[in-house]
Motif scaffolding. Structure first.
Motif, PDB file in Angstrom:
ATOM      1  N   ALA A 147      -1.710   7.862   3.553  1.00 34.13           N
ATOM      2  CA  ALA A 147      -0.392   6.876   3.329  1.00 34.13           C
ATOM      3  C   ALA A 147      -0.205   5.581   3.882  1.00 34.13           C
ATOM      4  CB  ALA A 147       0.407   7.946   3.077  1.00 34.13           C
ATOM      5  N   ALA A 148      -0.185   5.916   4.986  1.00 36.74           N
ATOM      6  CA  ALA A 148      -0.468   4.464   6.323  1.00 36.74           C
ATOM      7  C   ALA A 148      -0.775   4.250   5.812  1.00 36.74           C
ATOM      8  CB  ALA A 148      -0.130   5.502   7.810  1.00 36.74           C
ATOM      9  N   THR A 174      -3.232   0.189  12.300  1.00 41.28           N
ATOM     10  CA  THR A 174      -2.775   1.328  12.192  1.00 41.28           C
ATOM     11  C   THR A 174      -3.563   3.329  12.603  1.00 41.28           C
ATOM     12  OG1 THR A 174      -1.429   0.526   9.746  1.00 41.28           O
ATOM     13  CG2 THR A 174      -1.679   2.980   9.948  1.00 41.28           C
ATOM     14  N   GLN A 199      -3.349  14.406   8.663  1.00 38.26           N
ATOM     15  CA  GLN A 199      -2.673  14.488   7.647  1.00 38.26           C
ATOM     16  C   GLN A 199      -3.392  15.460   6.020  1.00 38.26           C
ATOM     17  OE1 GLN A 199      -5.591  10.389   6.011  1.00 38.26           O
ATOM     18  NE2 GLN A 199      -7.004  12.193   5.149  1.00 38.26           N
ATOM     19  N   VAL A 272       6.732  11.162   8.233  1.00 39.16           N
ATOM     20  CA  VAL A 272       5.521  10.714   8.171  1.00 39.16           C
ATOM     21  C   VAL A 272       5.365  10.325   6.528  1.00 39.16           C
ATOM     22  CG1 VAL A 272       4.454  11.428   9.690  1.00 39.16           C
ATOM     23  CG2 VAL A 272       4.135  12.599   7.605  1.00 39.16           C
ATOM     24  N   GLU A 273       4.234   8.848   6.425  1.00 37.51           N
ATOM     25  CA  GLU A 273       4.142   8.237   4.967  1.00 37.51           C
ATOM     26  C   GLU A 273       4.399   9.240   3.686  1.00 37.51           C
ATOM     27  OE1 GLU A 273       3.446   6.975   8.224  1.00 37.51           O
ATOM     28  OE2 GLU A 273       3.928   5.462   8.429  1.00 37.51           O
ATOM     29  N   HIS A 275       2.209   9.131   0.139  1.00 37.82           N
ATOM     30  CA  HIS A 275       1.681   8.074  -1.366  1.00 37.82           C
ATOM     31  C   HIS A 275       0.807   8.642  -2.186  1.00 37.82           C
ATOM     32  CE1 HIS A 275      -1.859   8.918  -1.749  1.00 37.82           C
ATOM     33  NE2 HIS A 275      -2.323   9.194  -0.650  1.00 37.82           N
ATOM     34  N   PRO A 280       3.173   3.773  -2.042  1.00 40.31           N
ATOM     35  CA  PRO A 280       4.231   3.908  -1.143  1.00 40.31           C
ATOM     36  C   PRO A 280       5.184   4.601  -2.016  1.00 40.31           C
ATOM     37  CG  PRO A 280       3.491   1.694  -0.675  1.00 40.31           C
ATOM     38  CD  PRO A 280       3.107   2.520  -1.950  1.00 40.31           C
ATOM     39  N   GLY A 282       8.129   6.580   0.379  1.00 37.91           N
ATOM     40  CA  GLY A 282       9.068   6.858   1.278  1.00 37.91           C
ATOM     41  C   GLY A 282       8.162   8.140   2.401  1.00 37.91           C
ATOM     42  N   HIS A 283       9.162   9.116   2.847  1.00 35.36           N
ATOM     43  CA  HIS A 283       8.273   9.419   3.823  1.00 35.36           C
ATOM     44  C   HIS A 283       8.722  11.295   3.268  1.00 35.36           C
ATOM     45  CE1 HIS A 283       9.127   6.156   6.054  1.00 35.36           C
ATOM     46  NE2 HIS A 283       7.872   6.062   6.211  1.00 35.36           N
TER      47      HIS A 283
END
Length: 328
Positions: A147-148, A174, A199, A272-273, A275, A280, A282-283
């Protein structure tokens, strides 16, 4: 049949797509001419920056359109599909984007004429839709490094070499600065389990991104989501695994934990991100679930005929549970 064509006139514009030399107007004309061969005379509505397709699709469903045809890339297909969830309208797909993962996952040809033939002469199947923190996804939801990285991947796809280079270097930064995460995961309301990794990827389709197959065999009509957890990966191993996937290999498969589930709860030791289909949202924490048979879609007859074989039997479910438990 009351039908509408929702057309994105700028689909496929990026630094990594090929140009067949035709204008959007020519593409539209080809689609309309071919649909007429199947006695489909749709109204034509155009996407815009303000409405990429969701609002148009909701309007069409509310007006009683039987068939809503989306002509565009995966973003357009996502948008139109989102407006048709749990309605009586059927989605037709004409893939015009850079990746066309949804069409590929449903065995829908990327050739305009062939896709129109499927819309006109194929079968209607009901496919599942995923939800993460109240955001729907057709392809994949991701938590953590994936996602990041998605914003950089989207920047790479934009027209112009400056955007491509900027996205590439942002992605590298990243990748090498992202920490390992301690995830607490609960499958289908069960006891929480702890995983250390980079992830968690939750798949509804077999293809996503640059035609990656992270979870081969994923079906869109089996009432389940495929969860892939990257356990104790170093950054080098992550890169090696990504490269091996593009080559159809699984060199680090023993470090992957895979489950098929209906719901998932994820917490992390730091935000953490998240998607959904590359957007995206949020977290963490994240709550993920599936809406079975939420979307009616036109598919090739051979796909519809074989869809019943994708429904898991009780014995298959027991076997899958035993395999998952042995991998933990």
């Amino acid at each position: 049949m009351k039908s509408v064509l929702i057309f994105n006139p700028i689909s496929g514009v990026s630094t990594i797509t090929t140009n067949d030399g035709e204008t959007p107007e020519q593409h539209e004309q080809t689609i309309l001419e071919t649909l007429r061969e199947h006695d489909i005379e749709p109204e034509v509505w155009y996407t815009s920056e303000d409405d990429p397709g969701t609002g148009l699709a909701k309007k069409a469903a509310a007006a009683g359109f039987d068939l809503v045809i989306a002509a565009g890339g995966d973003g357009t297909i996502h948008a139109v599909a989102s407006g048709l969830i749990n309605t009586k309208s059927t989605l037709g797909i004409i893939a015009m984007g850079t990746m066309n993962n949804i069409a590929r996952s449903l065995s829908i040809s990327e050739d305009f004429r062939d896709a129109c033939h499927i819309v006109g002469a194929g079968e209607t199947n009901e496919v599942d839709v995923g939800v993460i923190n109240n955001h729907v996804f057709l392809e994949v939801a991701g938590i953590g490094l994936e996602a990041a990285l998605f914003p950089s991947a989207e920047e790479i796809k934009k027209p112009g070499w400056q955007s491509t280079l900027h996205g590439f270097f942002n992605g590298l930064s990243t990748l090498f600065t992202f920490p390992n995460i301690r995830f607490k995961v609960s499958f289908d309301g069960g006891k929480s389990r702890t995983y250390h990794g980079l992830q968690i990827t939750v798949c509804n389709t077999p293809y996503y991104g640059v035609h990656l197959q992270v979870a081969p065999g994923t079906k869109m009509d089996d009432g389940l989501l495929d969860v892939v957890i990257y356990k104790n990966f170093s950054k080098l191993e992550y890169v090696r695994h990504a490269i091996s996937i593009t080559q159809g290999k699984r060199v680090l498969q023993p470090k992957i934990s895979r489950r098929r589930i209906k719901s998932l709860e994820v917490r992390a030791d730091r935000p953490v991100e998240i998607h959904a289909d590359g957007v995206p949202h949020g977290h963490t924490p994240a709550s993920i679930s599936i809406i079975p048979a939420a979307l009616r879609v036109r598919v090739p007859s051979k796909v519809a005929a074989g869809s019943a074989t994708t429904k898991p039997s009780l014995n298959d479910a027991v076997k899958q549970h035993e395999i998952a438990q042995s991998a933990l």
